[in-house]
Design a protein around this motif. Structure first.
Motif, PDB file in Angstrom:
ATOM      1  N   MET A   8       0.851  -1.188   0.000  1.00 32.80           N
ATOM      2  CA  MET A   8       0.000   0.000   0.000  1.00 32.80           C
ATOM      3  C   MET A   8       0.889   1.241   0.000  1.00 32.80           C
ATOM      4  O   MET A   8       1.809   1.344   0.811  1.00 32.80           O
ATOM      5  CB  MET A   8      -0.903  -0.011   1.237  1.00 32.80           C
ATOM      6  CG  MET A   8      -1.950   1.058   1.273  1.00 32.80           C
ATOM      7  SD  MET A   8      -3.235   0.919   0.043  1.00 32.80           S
ATOM      8  CE  MET A   8      -4.107  -0.543   0.574  1.00 32.80           C
ATOM      9  N   VAL A   9       0.618   2.158  -0.894  1.00 30.42           N
ATOM     10  CA  VAL A   9       1.367   3.414  -0.954  1.00 30.42           C
ATOM     11  C   VAL A   9       0.611   4.487  -0.194  1.00 30.42           C
ATOM     12  O   VAL A   9       1.146   5.159   0.684  1.00 30.42           O
ATOM     13  CB  VAL A   9       1.604   3.852  -2.416  1.00 30.42           C
ATOM     14  CG1 VAL A   9       2.198   5.240  -2.486  1.00 30.42           C
ATOM     15  CG2 VAL A   9       2.496   2.856  -3.117  1.00 30.42           C
ATOM     16  N   CYS A  10      -0.642   4.667  -0.544  1.00 32.41           N
ATOM     17  CA  CYS A  10      -1.511   5.645   0.095  1.00 32.41           C
ATOM     18  C   CYS A  10      -2.933   5.169  -0.174  1.00 32.41           C
ATOM     19  O   CYS A  10      -3.378   5.190  -1.320  1.00 32.41           O
ATOM     20  CB  CYS A  10      -1.263   7.023  -0.499  1.00 32.41           C
ATOM     21  SG  CYS A  10      -2.188   8.334   0.290  1.00 32.41           S
ATOM     22  N   ALA A  11      -3.601   4.734   0.871  1.00 28.62           N
ATOM     23  CA  ALA A  11      -4.920   4.109   0.714  1.00 28.62           C
ATOM     24  C   ALA A  11      -5.816   4.972  -0.158  1.00 28.62           C
ATOM     25  O   ALA A  11      -5.871   6.184   0.032  1.00 28.62           O
ATOM     26  CB  ALA A  11      -5.562   3.883   2.075  1.00 28.62           C
ATOM     27  N   PRO A  12      -6.441   4.389  -1.141  1.00 33.64           N
ATOM     28  CA  PRO A  12      -6.559   2.972  -1.493  1.00 33.64           C
ATOM     29  C   PRO A  12      -5.579   2.503  -2.567  1.00 33.64           C
ATOM     30  O   PRO A  12      -5.779   1.463  -3.187  1.00 33.64           O
ATOM     31  CB  PRO A  12      -7.988   2.891  -2.022  1.00 33.64           C
ATOM     32  CG  PRO A  12      -8.163   4.181  -2.754  1.00 33.64           C
ATOM     33  CD  PRO A  12      -7.382   5.197  -1.941  1.00 33.64           C
ATOM     34  N   LEU A  13      -4.509   3.249  -2.817  1.00 34.64           N
ATOM     35  CA  LEU A  13      -3.589   2.944  -3.917  1.00 34.64           C
ATOM     36  C   LEU A  13      -2.434   2.047  -3.492  1.00 34.64           C
ATOM     37  O   LEU A  13      -1.717   2.348  -2.539  1.00 34.64           O
ATOM     38  CB  LEU A  13      -3.045   4.238  -4.511  1.00 34.64           C
ATOM     39  CG  LEU A  13      -4.093   5.200  -5.064  1.00 34.64           C
ATOM     40  CD1 LEU A  13      -3.455   6.507  -5.473  1.00 34.64           C
ATOM     41  CD2 LEU A  13      -4.837   4.563  -6.224  1.00 34.64           C
ATOM     42  N   HIS A  14      -2.255   0.976  -4.247  1.00 33.79           N
ATOM     43  CA  HIS A  14      -1.129   0.067  -4.053  1.00 33.79           C
ATOM     44  C   HIS A  14       0.026   0.517  -4.944  1.00 33.79           C
ATOM     45  O   HIS A  14      -0.160   1.306  -5.880  1.00 33.79           O
ATOM     46  CB  HIS A  14      -1.528  -1.359  -4.427  1.00 33.79           C
ATOM     47  CG  HIS A  14      -2.618  -1.910  -3.578  1.00 33.79           C
ATOM     48  ND1 HIS A  14      -3.947  -1.713  -3.862  1.00 33.79           N
ATOM     49  CD2 HIS A  14      -2.576  -2.640  -2.441  1.00 33.79           C
ATOM     50  CE1 HIS A  14      -4.687  -2.311  -2.940  1.00 33.79           C
ATOM     51  NE2 HIS A  14      -3.877  -2.871  -2.061  1.00 33.79           N
ATOM     52  N   LEU A  15       1.194  -0.010  -4.698  1.00 37.62           N
ATOM     53  CA  LEU A  15       2.378   0.356  -5.476  1.00 37.62           C
ATOM     54  C   LEU A  15       2.132   0.185  -6.976  1.00 37.62           C
ATOM     55  O   LEU A  15       2.464   1.064  -7.771  1.00 37.62           O
ATOM     56  CB  LEU A  15       3.586  -0.486  -5.048  1.00 37.62           C
ATOM     57  CG  LEU A  15       4.869  -0.225  -5.824  1.00 37.62           C
ATOM     58  CD1 LEU A  15       5.359   1.190  -5.576  1.00 37.62           C
ATOM     59  CD2 LEU A  15       5.935  -1.240  -5.446  1.00 37.62           C
ATOM     60  N   LEU A  16       1.541  -0.936  -7.368  1.00 36.10           N
ATOM     61  CA  LEU A  16       1.345  -1.182  -8.796  1.00 36.10           C
ATOM     62  C   LEU A  16       0.163  -0.419  -9.389  1.00 36.10           C
ATOM     63  O   LEU A  16      -0.046  -0.446 -10.600  1.00 36.10           O
ATOM     64  CB  LEU A  16       1.217  -2.678  -9.068  1.00 36.10           C
ATOM     65  CG  LEU A  16       2.503  -3.483  -8.836  1.00 36.10           C
ATOM     66  CD1 LEU A  16       2.266  -4.965  -9.097  1.00 36.10           C
ATOM     67  CD2 LEU A  16       3.653  -2.959  -9.676  1.00 36.10           C
ATOM     68  N   ASP A  17      -0.603   0.284  -8.566  1.00 38.74           N
ATOM     69  CA  ASP A  17      -1.621   1.196  -9.090  1.00 38.74           C
ATOM     70  C   ASP A  17      -0.965   2.476  -9.616  1.00 38.74           C
ATOM     71  O   ASP A  17      -1.557   3.194 -10.420  1.00 38.74           O
ATOM     72  CB  ASP A  17      -2.626   1.604  -8.004  1.00 38.74           C
ATOM     73  CG  ASP A  17      -3.610   0.513  -7.663  1.00 38.74           C
ATOM     74  OD1 ASP A  17      -4.142  -0.112  -8.593  1.00 38.74           O
ATOM     75  OD2 ASP A  17      -3.853   0.309  -6.457  1.00 38.74           O
ATOM     76  N   CYS A  18       0.221   2.772  -9.136  1.00 41.86           N
ATOM     77  CA  CYS A  18       0.922   4.012  -9.467  1.00 41.86           C
ATOM     78  C   CYS A  18       1.753   3.829 -10.736  1.00 41.86           C
ATOM     79  O   CYS A  18       2.245   2.745 -11.022  1.00 41.86           O
ATOM     80  CB  CYS A  18       1.818   4.439  -8.316  1.00 41.86           C
ATOM     81  SG  CYS A  18       0.918   4.671  -6.766  1.00 41.86           S
ATOM     82  N   CYS A  19       1.928   4.905 -11.481  1.00 39.06           N
ATOM     83  CA  CYS A  19       2.665   4.818 -12.744  1.00 39.06           C
ATOM     84  C   CYS A  19       4.164   4.910 -12.507  1.00 39.06           C
ATOM     85  O   CYS A  19       4.626   5.433 -11.506  1.00 39.06           O
ATOM     86  CB  CYS A  19       2.213   5.920 -13.698  1.00 39.06           C
ATOM     87  SG  CYS A  19       2.610   7.586 -13.155  1.00 39.06           S
ATOM     88  N   LEU A  20       4.906   4.391 -13.478  1.00 34.26           N
ATOM     89  CA  LEU A  20       6.353   4.521 -13.465  1.00 34.26           C
ATOM     90  C   LEU A  20       6.725   5.946 -13.824  1.00 34.26           C
ATOM     91  O   LEU A  20       6.040   6.586 -14.626  1.00 34.26           O
ATOM     92  CB  LEU A  20       6.978   3.591 -14.506  1.00 34.26           C
ATOM     93  CG  LEU A  20       6.881   2.102 -14.252  1.00 34.26           C
ATOM     94  CD1 LEU A  20       7.349   1.330 -15.477  1.00 34.26           C
ATOM     95  CD2 LEU A  20       7.707   1.725 -13.046  1.00 34.26           C
ATOM     96  N   GLU A  21       7.796   6.427 -13.262  1.00 33.29           N
ATOM     97  CA  GLU A  21       8.304   7.742 -13.646  1.00 33.29           C
ATOM     98  C   GLU A  21       9.199   7.545 -14.859  1.00 33.29           C
ATOM     99  O   GLU A  21      10.109   6.723 -14.845  1.00 33.29           O
ATOM    100  CB  GLU A  21       9.100   8.370 -12.497  1.00 33.29           C
ATOM    101  CG  GLU A  21       8.256   8.651 -11.277  1.00 33.29           C
ATOM    102  CD  GLU A  21       7.200   9.712 -11.519  1.00 33.29           C
ATOM    103  OE1 GLU A  21       7.210  10.365 -12.571  1.00 33.29           O
ATOM    104  OE2 GLU A  21       6.354   9.892 -10.637  1.00 33.29           O
TER     105      GLU A  21
END
Length: 184
Positions: free
Chosen positions: A150-163
């Motif tokens: 979890m990065v920041c509820a409700p977002l998981h690491l793989l919900d976030c885009c690559l830079e």
């Protein structure tokens, strides 16, 4: 020439100078999200007012090799100042952190599940696996996404885009001028 950024891009005057262009109209907007649509409207107005015959709208980022919103890359050690004083001390510096409350509200109101959201990453990973230039080519499953940290509820690491380092440009001109352009 028009551009938008969040402190992670270059200015129109720099790009124009590098291209040897002399601008008679330009504007750099700090923003994101729907900035493109607003800039298209401004470009149409500038063309209709006779200020120019074509407008280039661009966005460039060096999120992988340099600076990106959230204070990653080379800007991570810079002091907190300006508008960042309202969010960064509280840990709200990345796009995921800023949008997570809105996304959580959407989940509450419409019943969207983490598994449904994970399908976005699953589709993107499928497309990336077919792109030889993709930075991350591994296909992921819904289970991979929802089981990532979890990065920041409700977002998981793989919900976030690559830079990544990337750029795009859009040319706006009149219909008459577009008809006269060479089509390749």
């Amino acid at each position: 020439m028009l551009s938008y950024q969040s402190g992670d891009s270059c200015f129109s005057t720099i790009v124009a100078g590098d291209l040897g262009m002399r601008l008679n109209f330009f504007m750099d907007v700090f923003g994101g999200g729907s900035s493109t649509e607003a800039l298209i409207g401004l470009a149409m107005g500038a063309i209709e007012a006779g200020m120019c015959s074509s407008v280039v709208i661009f966005r460039s980022m060096n999120g992988y090799s340099g600076v990106r919103i959230g204070g990653t890359g080379v800007s991570a050690a810079q002091p907190v100042e300006g508008d960042a004083l309202h969010a960064r001390p509280y840990g709200w510096s990345s796009a995921g952190q800023k949008f997570s409350p809105s996304f959580m509200r959407h989940m509450y109101e419409f019943g969207t599940t983490p598994e449904q959201a994970a399908m976005v990453k699953v589709a993107h990973s499928r497309h990336a696996s077919n792109n030889p230039k993709a930075l991350y080519k591994k296909r992921v499953t819904v289970e991979d996404v929802v089981s990532s940290r979890m990065v920041c509820a409700p977002l998981h690491l793989l919900d976030c885009c690559l830079e990544t380092d990337n750029a795009t440009a859009l040319v706006v001109t009149s219909a008459d001028r577009a008809r006269d352009c060479r089509h390749v």
